[in-house]
Write a protein that holds these residues in place. Structure first.
Motif, PDB file in Angstrom:
ATOM      1  N   GLU A  70      83.012  39.054  66.362  1.00  0.00           N
ATOM      2  CA  GLU A  70      82.618  40.181  65.503  1.00  0.00           C
ATOM      3  C   GLU A  70      82.187  41.381  66.338  1.00  0.00           C
ATOM      4  N   GLU A 114      81.303  33.184  66.866  1.00  0.00           N
ATOM      5  CA  GLU A 114      81.515  34.136  65.747  1.00  0.00           C
ATOM      6  C   GLU A 114      80.985  35.518  66.106  1.00  0.00           C
ATOM      7  N   PHE A 115      79.795  35.496  66.673  1.00  0.00           N
ATOM      8  CA  PHE A 115      79.163  36.766  67.065  1.00  0.00           C
ATOM      9  C   PHE A 115      80.028  37.507  68.074  1.00  0.00           C
ATOM     10  N   GLY A 161      72.422  33.279  60.156  1.00  0.00           N
ATOM     11  CA  GLY A 161      72.990  34.218  59.155  1.00  0.00           C
ATOM     12  C   GLY A 161      71.931  34.790  58.219  1.00  0.00           C
ATOM     13  N   GLU A 217      74.967  27.621  66.923  1.00  0.00           N
ATOM     14  CA  GLU A 217      75.455  27.847  65.552  1.00  0.00           C
ATOM     15  C   GLU A 217      76.558  28.902  65.447  1.00  0.00           C
ATOM     16  N   ASN A 218      76.309  30.094  65.987  1.00  0.00           N
ATOM     17  CA  ASN A 218      77.256  31.181  65.687  1.00  0.00           C
ATOM     18  C   ASN A 218      77.572  32.088  66.881  1.00  0.00           C
ATOM     19  N   VAL A 236      71.720  35.571  66.897  1.00  0.00           N
ATOM     20  CA  VAL A 236      72.698  34.663  67.503  1.00  0.00           C
ATOM     21  C   VAL A 236      72.023  33.378  67.963  1.00  0.00           C
ATOM     22  N   TYR A 288      71.956  41.596  65.277  1.00  0.00           N
ATOM     23  CA  TYR A 288      72.679  40.314  65.257  1.00  0.00           C
ATOM     24  C   TYR A 288      71.683  39.224  65.613  1.00  0.00           C
TER      25      TYR A 288
END
Lengths: 143, 103
Positions: free
Chosen positions: B47, B43-44, A101, B39-40, B35, B33
């Motif tokens: 989105e 989510e990615f 993030g 972790e994400n 990625v 992005y």
């Protein structure tokens, strides 16, 4: 006979006086030309000195421009040096794996800043001729 | 009779007209992005799909992203240096300012 000698002497004197007169006239004429030449030479020297001064000034100006150019050329290396130092300092792969993030935000900001910088450095410098019909000030890279 | 001397001194400087600069670049925004599979990634995906549907996307490794950044830095350096050289030539061929001339 005596009178003949007298007449001859008078002729010789007159011829001498005439010759002397012509000689002086010629001298005066030469002197006038020499004076005029002297004046012209003085003007020529002044002009040459003025030209030399102008050349020296131009040379100094070019040296100054060259110094400014070298400074600007060195300055242009700064961004790349800074970027390489930053990339060497941080392990971006590790950071992106751990904190995607915040890294995404920083990458996005850095990219946006690069676009802004590229737009900024390609604007026309203040001191030079502005764009005209040949190259408008609007980019064609629009949606 | 002494010959007359004629001296003609004339300074001729080449006049090079400067041409207009090209129009500045106008960049389009891009979305990055980052990625991480652990972790994400999910989510990615959500989105990305909400924004772009099921479109394909281009992935780039961190190393390649670094190289891309370095390439852009090189292009930027080249543009800046080229511009500096152009400005140098433009100023070098421009006539001296009147104040300097008259001095």
């Amino acid at each position: 006979m005596f009178s003949g000698l007298k007449i001859a002497m008078v002729f010789v004197l007159l011829a001498g006086a005439g010759g002397a007169f012509m000689y002086v006239k010629n001298l005066q004429s030469n002197l006038e030309i020499a004076r005029a030449n002297n004046a012209k030479l003085e003007i020529a020297v002044e002009t040459s000195e003025a030209s030399l001064k102008l050349l020296k000034e131009d040379n100094a100006r070019l040296n100054q421009l060259n110094d400014t150019l070298n400074i600007n050329l060195s300055k242009s290396e700064a961004y790349g040096d800074e970027l390489r130092a930053t990339l060497n300092k941080h392990n971006l792969t590790h950071l992106a794996n751990k904190k995607p993030g915040p890294i995404e935000k920083r990458m996005q900001n850095a990219t946006n800043k690069l676009w802004d910088d590229l737009e900024s450095i390609t604007t026309v410098p203040d001191r030079v001729q502005s764009v005209s019909d040949g190259a408008g000030d609007q980019s064609s890279n629009k949606d | 009779m002494e010959p007359e001397i004629k001296v003609v001194t004339k300074i001729e400087k080449t006049v090079v007209p400067t041409v207009p600069h090209p129009k500045p670049v106008q960049m389009n925004d891009i979305k990055i992005y980052v990625v991480s599979p652990s972790e994400n990634f999910e989510e990615f995906k959500k989105e990305f799909e909400s924004k772009n549907g099921g479109d394909a996307y281009i992935a780039i490794s961190i190393k390649d992203y670094e190289n891309l950044s370095k390439n852009f830095a090189e292009l930027r350096r080249y543009i800046e240096q080229q511009k500096a050289i152009i400005v140098y030539y433009e100023e070098a061929v421009s006539p001296l300012p009147k104040t300097e001339k008259s001095e």
